[in-house]
Design a protein around this motif. Structure first.
Motif, PDB file in Angstrom:
ATOM      1  N   GLY A 422       5.752 -18.294  -3.690  1.00 54.81           N
ATOM      2  CA  GLY A 422       6.243 -17.906  -2.380  1.00 54.81           C
ATOM      3  C   GLY A 422       5.180 -18.226  -1.349  1.00 54.81           C
ATOM      4  O   GLY A 422       4.140 -18.819  -1.658  1.00 54.81           O
ATOM      5  N   LEU A 423       5.431 -17.850  -0.110  1.00 54.57           N
ATOM      6  CA  LEU A 423       4.401 -18.009   0.927  1.00 54.57           C
ATOM      7  C   LEU A 423       4.272 -16.680   1.687  1.00 54.57           C
ATOM      8  O   LEU A 423       5.284 -16.017   1.962  1.00 54.57           O
ATOM      9  N   PHE A 424       3.050 -16.353   1.982  1.00 52.88           N
ATOM     10  CA  PHE A 424       2.753 -15.020   2.491  1.00 52.88           C
ATOM     11  C   PHE A 424       1.649 -15.097   3.548  1.00 52.88           C
ATOM     12  O   PHE A 424       0.794 -15.988   3.484  1.00 52.88           O
ATOM     13  N   VAL A 425       1.693 -14.146   4.493  1.00 51.39           N
ATOM     14  CA  VAL A 425       0.555 -14.000   5.398  1.00 51.39           C
ATOM     15  C   VAL A 425      -0.306 -12.862   4.845  1.00 51.39           C
ATOM     16  O   VAL A 425       0.161 -11.729   4.695  1.00 51.39           O
ATOM     17  N   LEU A 426      -1.533 -13.222   4.504  1.00 51.30           N
ATOM     18  CA  LEU A 426      -2.507 -12.226   4.028  1.00 51.30           C
ATOM     19  C   LEU A 426      -3.324 -11.789   5.228  1.00 51.30           C
ATOM     20  O   LEU A 426      -3.911 -12.620   5.921  1.00 51.30           O
ATOM     21  N   THR A 427      -3.335 -10.491   5.520  1.00 50.08           N
ATOM     22  CA  THR A 427      -4.089 -10.020   6.686  1.00 50.08           C
ATOM     23  C   THR A 427      -5.147  -9.011   6.274  1.00 50.08           C
ATOM     24  O   THR A 427      -4.995  -8.280   5.294  1.00 50.08           O
ATOM     25  N   ALA A 428      -6.225  -9.012   7.054  1.00 51.39           N
ATOM     26  CA  ALA A 428      -7.345  -8.099   6.795  1.00 51.39           C
ATOM     27  C   ALA A 428      -7.919  -7.665   8.136  1.00 51.39           C
ATOM     28  O   ALA A 428      -7.619  -8.266   9.184  1.00 51.39           O
ATOM     29  N   ARG A 429      -8.719  -6.624   8.110  1.00 52.89           N
ATOM     30  CA  ARG A 429      -9.372  -6.146   9.337  1.00 52.89           C
ATOM     31  C   ARG A 429     -10.778  -5.697   8.976  1.00 52.89           C
ATOM     32  O   ARG A 429     -10.986  -4.990   7.982  1.00 52.89           O
ATOM     33  N   GLU A 430     -11.734  -6.142   9.757  1.00 52.16           N
ATOM     34  CA  GLU A 430     -13.118  -5.739   9.538  1.00 52.16           C
ATOM     35  C   GLU A 430     -13.722  -5.424  10.897  1.00 52.16           C
ATOM     36  O   GLU A 430     -13.763  -6.299  11.772  1.00 52.16           O
ATOM     37  N   GLY A 431     -14.187  -4.197  11.076  1.00 50.75           N
ATOM     38  CA  GLY A 431     -14.626  -3.799  12.410  1.00 50.75           C
ATOM     39  C   GLY A 431     -13.446  -3.872  13.346  1.00 50.75           C
ATOM     40  O   GLY A 431     -12.385  -3.324  13.072  1.00 50.75           O
ATOM     41  N   GLU A 432     -13.610  -4.597  14.426  1.00 47.70           N
ATOM     42  CA  GLU A 432     -12.520  -4.729  15.401  1.00 47.70           C
ATOM     43  C   GLU A 432     -11.751  -6.031  15.212  1.00 47.70           C
ATOM     44  O   GLU A 432     -10.847  -6.334  15.971  1.00 47.70           O
ATOM     45  N   LYS A 433     -12.143  -6.829  14.198  1.00 46.07           N
ATOM     46  CA  LYS A 433     -11.515  -8.152  14.065  1.00 46.07           C
ATOM     47  C   LYS A 433     -10.332  -8.105  13.103  1.00 46.07           C
ATOM     48  O   LYS A 433     -10.457  -7.684  11.951  1.00 46.07           O
ATOM     49  N   ASP A 434      -9.186  -8.576  13.611  1.00 44.48           N
ATOM     50  CA  ASP A 434      -8.017  -8.780  12.756  1.00 44.48           C
ATOM     51  C   ASP A 434      -7.955 -10.250  12.409  1.00 44.48           C
ATOM     52  O   ASP A 434      -8.248 -11.123  13.250  1.00 44.48           O
ATOM     53  N   SER A 437      -4.405 -15.236   6.908  1.00 44.22           N
ATOM     54  CA  SER A 437      -4.252 -16.613   6.451  1.00 44.22           C
ATOM     55  C   SER A 437      -3.026 -16.712   5.562  1.00 44.22           C
ATOM     56  O   SER A 437      -2.467 -15.684   5.137  1.00 44.22           O
ATOM     57  N   ILE A 438      -2.633 -17.939   5.314  1.00 42.54           N
ATOM     58  CA  ILE A 438      -1.452 -18.166   4.475  1.00 42.54           C
ATOM     59  C   ILE A 438      -1.908 -18.289   3.021  1.00 42.54           C
ATOM     60  O   ILE A 438      -2.861 -19.018   2.728  1.00 42.54           O
ATOM     61  N   ILE A 439      -1.236 -17.576   2.128  1.00 39.64           N
ATOM     62  CA  ILE A 439      -1.495 -17.764   0.703  1.00 39.64           C
ATOM     63  C   ILE A 439      -0.172 -17.950  -0.020  1.00 39.64           C
ATOM     64  O   ILE A 439       0.894 -17.635   0.516  1.00 39.64           O
ATOM     65  N   ASN A 440      -0.244 -18.481  -1.226  1.00 40.66           N
ATOM     66  CA  ASN A 440       0.994 -18.718  -1.978  1.00 40.66           C
ATOM     67  C   ASN A 440       0.947 -18.073  -3.357  1.00 40.66           C
ATOM     68  O   ASN A 440       1.716 -18.422  -4.237  1.00 40.66           O
TER      69      ASN A 440
END
Ligand code: FEO
Length: 615
Positions: A422-434, A437-440
């Motif tokens: 499949g295709l997915f948006v992988l999201t993370a947050r560190e400090g104030e930065k969101d 990226s795309i992963i499969n």
């Protein structure tokens, strides 16, 4: 004031938690407390299943009085006479002078032994298979001797199909306001203590537990009410299966428990080196310092793992004290069916290896590996081969297919495209930065606990953020997703761009991380439990902390993306000699694609490239 919880319409839990007791039975540490359960049933007659420890006597009597609400108590069933369940029995008999004590002859004798008085006519003696009706409910008594004492009996409520199981299926750990196993993460949070409870309290009596399980298997059980820990009303087959494994001394997991006793750190060093080499060989390891870790944890781990390594110094011409105690404990708990190895240390007369082996020699079905290691004061580099030999000896007894000299054929990258990624948006947050990226590569790997794995390219910033924070979200993309979303999250780096800037279709989930809300059919929020480096990618295994379905649209597959979403190369471009990145469309010009080539746009490797004339 009373504190009760309803089990069902007729049954009420009237027990309580004890968080002040440091050592259960004076020996087992219980940092998370313990519950003493008692169950009161209101029927035409009232019936109570077991009393409680003195520690919670006050609230227990308030609970019973509150639930009875002025009614008299007709029966108290004493399923187990150990004082954590019976210490308040005589007080109960004083409070409720008409109550009958339902018990077997062994229990009656123990009541006299503990309290110094004969309950005489107040005893309502039952035998195996007897039944007692309280009106709507009919109870059947199922004797379970030595689970954990000889007088123990279970009771089956044939009306509501509830098994009152005494100590069986109990656990250390206070209830903390919950009552049912399905209200909490029982198999995640409570299972280590459930295993420790079983191994240490009941572990010695495997054959007797097997007999009780056989009787239980003939009952149509809807709910299990133990005397410690949560009530089980769903999915308890897997808990029963754990009991089948533990009581037959069958290892739950293939892997090595290393327990070491070290005086000045040299034996610990050898144990650590062994652990590292075993891990490198792909073998799971759990380590314990027997001078620090409670013996109950080590006994529990020995019930869990298939292989046991004991490393100990020689001390007063014997085995170092704490190791000797642990080994004696394991023998008393009937440990068997294990593969065992030893490391001994001694500055002038090493003897602990043979002595440890002698201690375990009488246990059933133990395999002792010959590759023992003797340390003279400290392990030397010249003994590296001995350590490798021990690793090989352990490895050779771990059943798995031996993978040597597999004939190799050609590896066609296109073959990998047949896997339904499949295709997915992988999201993370560190400090104030969101970032995202795309992963499969998202795969569910277990249903209990709900756990997934993702494989993420080490070149991406999102990878590093997930590695550092241990938290991520997955947005599952649908066939309606547009190429500009892939451009935003897949074809630029978070090191150069703020990917969420001016991006409107997104929200924050409960964990505070962003997720995509448009052309997405599900959100999964996850907490990382392991991260393993596999070269170009890291494999993260993670538990779900939130999951919700956002639409009924079909998930996009990688194949669908390549055929319908990603812009096709022009006919002119196709005529060039080169390779097309099937993820982002980048074209590498040249006849031979270097084997270590990384796409400069999306950072994928050669596995996603196809010759231009086949694109
Ligand atoms: Fe919970 Fe054997 O007593």
């Amino acid at each position: 004031m009373y504190c009760t919880r309803k089990v069902n319409e007729d049954i009420t839990w009237v027990g309580g938690d004890d968080r002040r007791l440091v050592l259960f039975e004076g020996v087992y540490s219980i940092p998370d407390g313990v519950s003493y359960n008692s169950y009161l049933i209101l029927d035409e007659k009232t019936i109570l299943f077991d009393t409680v420890d003195k520690a919670i006597g006050k609230v227990f009597f308030e609970n019973v009085e509150h639930v009875l609400s002025g009614r008299k108590l007709d029966y108290v069933v004493v399923q187990h006479m150990e004082p954590d369940h019976s210490a308040t029995l005589m007080d109960l008999l004083c409070h409720y002078p008409e109550v009958k004590v339902v018990c077997n002859q062994k229990t009656k004798t123990m009541i006299e032994q503990f309290f110094g008085e004969d309950i005489g006519e107040r005893a309502y003696l039952v035998k195996e298979g007897d039944t007692l009706s309280t009106g709507k409910h009919e109870f059947q008594f199922v004797f379970a001797p030595m689970v954990h004492w000889p007088e123990v009996m279970f009771t089956f409520d044939k009306t509501d199909r509830v098994l009152f199981s005494a100590d069986a299926f109990g656990t250390f750990g206070a209830l903390n306001g919950s009552l049912f196993a399905d209200e909490i993460d029982f198999y995640g949070e409570y299972m280590p203590d459930a295993r420790r409870y079983y191994a240490n309290i009941i572990g010695k009596y495997g054959p007797q537990v097997q007999s009780a399980l056989k009787k239980v298997s003939a009952l149509d059980i809807a709910m299990i009410c133990p005397l410690h820990g949560p009530v089980h009303r769903r999915d308890f087959d897997k808990y029963i299966e754990k009991y089948r494994l533990w009581s037959s001394y069958t290892p739950e997991e293939t892997g090595v428990m290393i327990a070491y006793a070290s005086i000045y750190g040299n034996t610990a060093n050898a144990a650590q080196i062994l652990a590292c080499r075993l891990f490198d060989a792909g073998i799971k390891v759990r380590m314990f310092d027997v001078s620090v870790d409670p013996a109950s944890k080590i006994v529990s781990a020995a019930f869990r793992m298939s292989h046991l390594v004991f490393a100990a110094s020689t001390y007063n011409a014997g085995v170092f004290i704490t190791m000797e105690e642990v080994l004696r404990d394991l023998v008393l708990h009937n440990i068997q069916n294990r593969t065992v190895a030893f490391i001994e240390n001694g500055t002038w007369a090493p003897a602990s290896g043979k002595l440890m082996r002698d201690m375990l020699a009488g246990q059933k079905n133990m395999t002792f590996l010959e590759s023992a290691i003797t340390i003279r004061s400290s392990l030397k580099e010249s003994q590296s081969d001995e350590m490798d030999a021990l690793v090989s000896a352990i490895s050779a007894t771990i059943s798995r297919p031996e993978i040597v000299d597999v004939p190799k054929g050609e590896i066609e990258p296109a073959a990998l495209f047949t896997i339904s990624y499949g295709l997915f948006v992988l999201t993370a947050r560190e400090g104030e930065k969101d970032n995202g990226s795309i992963i499969n590569t998202v795969t569910q790997i277990s249903s209990a606990p709900k756990r997934i794995s993702i494989s993420v390219s080490k070149g991406s910033l999102t990878h590093d953020m997930v590695l550092r924070t241990g938290v991520f979200n997955i947005s599952v993309l649908t066939e309606a997703s547009k190429f500009d979303l892939y451009e935003r999250f897949g074809l630029q780096s978070g090191r150069d761009a703020e990917k969420f800037e001016d991006f409107l279709p997104c929200e924050r989930s409960a964990n505070g991380l962003m997720y995509v809300t448009e052309n997405v059919n599900a959100l999964m929020s996850c907490k990382v439990i392991s991260a393993v480096d596999y070269g170009s990618h890291t494999l993260f295994v993670a538990d779900l902390t939130e999951a919700k379905k956002l639409s009924g649209e079909p998930s996009v597959t990688y194949d669908y993306y390549r055929k319908n979403i990603k812009p096709r190369p022009s006919e002119k471009a196709k005529k060039k000699k080169g390779w097309l990145c099937t993820v982002c469309g980048y074209i590498y010009e040249g006849e031979v694609l270097p084997p270590d080539f990384i796409c400069p746009i999306c950072k994928h490797g050669v596995e996603v490239f196809v010759p231009l004339d086949q694109a």
